[in-house]
Write a protein that holds these residues in place. Structure first.
Motif, PDB file in Angstrom:
ATOM      1  N   GLY A 128       0.815  -1.214   0.000  1.00  0.00           N
ATOM      2  CA  GLY A 128       0.000   0.000   0.000  1.00  0.00           C
ATOM      3  C   GLY A 128       0.844   1.258   0.000  1.00  0.00           C
ATOM      4  N   TYR A 136      -2.426   5.807   3.165  1.00  0.00           N
ATOM      5  CA  TYR A 136      -2.860   4.940   2.065  1.00  0.00           C
ATOM      6  C   TYR A 136      -3.977   5.608   1.261  1.00  0.00           C
ATOM      7  CZ  TYR A 136      -0.503   1.529   5.082  1.00  0.00           C
ATOM      8  OH  TYR A 136       0.407   0.863   5.865  1.00  0.00           O
ATOM      9  N   LEU A 174      -5.808   3.296  -1.482  1.00  0.00           N
ATOM     10  CA  LEU A 174      -6.287   1.974  -1.069  1.00  0.00           C
ATOM     11  C   LEU A 174      -7.805   1.947  -0.881  1.00  0.00           C
ATOM     12  CD1 LEU A 174      -5.998  -0.931   0.035  1.00  0.00           C
ATOM     13  CD2 LEU A 174      -5.493   0.081   2.277  1.00  0.00           C
TER      14      LEU A 174
END
Length: 207
Positions: free
Chosen positions: A99, A125, A128
């Motif tokens: 990530g 992140y 993500l």
């Protein structure tokens, strides 16, 4: 480097276990991926989507291997295979490192099962997307409830392996971050379930 603007083929790197018994491995998810490809194709033909297709690049990797393996696969996918997005890894430890790479490269990454509390950090992140039920939400709710009533410890009956171990680990981690102590009893590791319930009751009453 690959660009969606100059190509109608979008390559997606798939980093999932090839072990057939893995609940979220390639064997279990491949039918869903086929349905996704067929849906895109039919919607392109109907004019609902722009003219593009998805090509899947597979790499067999499981969570038992070193984290560096998944990270290396992701880097290979991007720099050598020119993928535009990633699906996987399935476990949280691998997803944390992959990530980070996806964020640095600014490419989308989708997780079918990684659900650790830290992955909720959109600052770290930003690309993500988690596709799984998030046990961390359960941990957040329980944490607020415990803080409201001033409770500082609890007994948790959970399982130690498999997909169903995710809520156990997420609740334990989330409560620990709030300073709430947990006493975990893994019911898949005991022989006498009734005795285990009695043990849990005695522990909870002594705290």
């Amino acid at each position: 480097m690959f660009s969606v603007a100059t190509s109608t083929k979008i390559r997606v790197g798939v980093i999932l276990s090839h072990i057939k018994t893995h609940i979220l491995g390639q064997a279990r998810l491949y039918p869903a991926l086929e349905v996704a490809q067929e849906t895109i194709s039919s919607r392109v033909q109907s004019g609902d989507y722009a003219n593009f297709s998805i090509e899947l690049q597979f790499s067999p990797t499981g969570c038992s291997r070193p984290v560096e393996f998944s990270l290396g696969v992701a880097a290979h996918f991007y720099f050598d295979d020119e993928i535009a997005a990633l699906l996987g890894p399935a476990c949280s430890s691998d997803m944390e490192s992959v990530g980070d790479l996806a964020a640095a490269l600014n490419i989308p990454i989708f997780s079918p099962s990684a659900s650790s509390h830290g992955l909720d950090n959109k600052g770290r992140y930003p690309t993500l997307t988690q596709l799984v039920f998030k046990p961390s939400t359960m941990a957040d709710f329980l944490g607020k409830l415990f803080l409201l009533y001033g409770w500082d410890s609890f007994v948790l009956l959970g399982v130690s392996t498999g997909y169903h171990s995710l809520p156990t680990a997420a609740v334990e981690d989330g409560m620990r971050e709030l300073g709430i102590r947990s006493y975990v009893i893994y019911i898949d590791e005991v022989e006498d379930f009734n005795a285990t319930l009695k043990e849990a009751s005695l522990i909870s009453r002594s705290k």
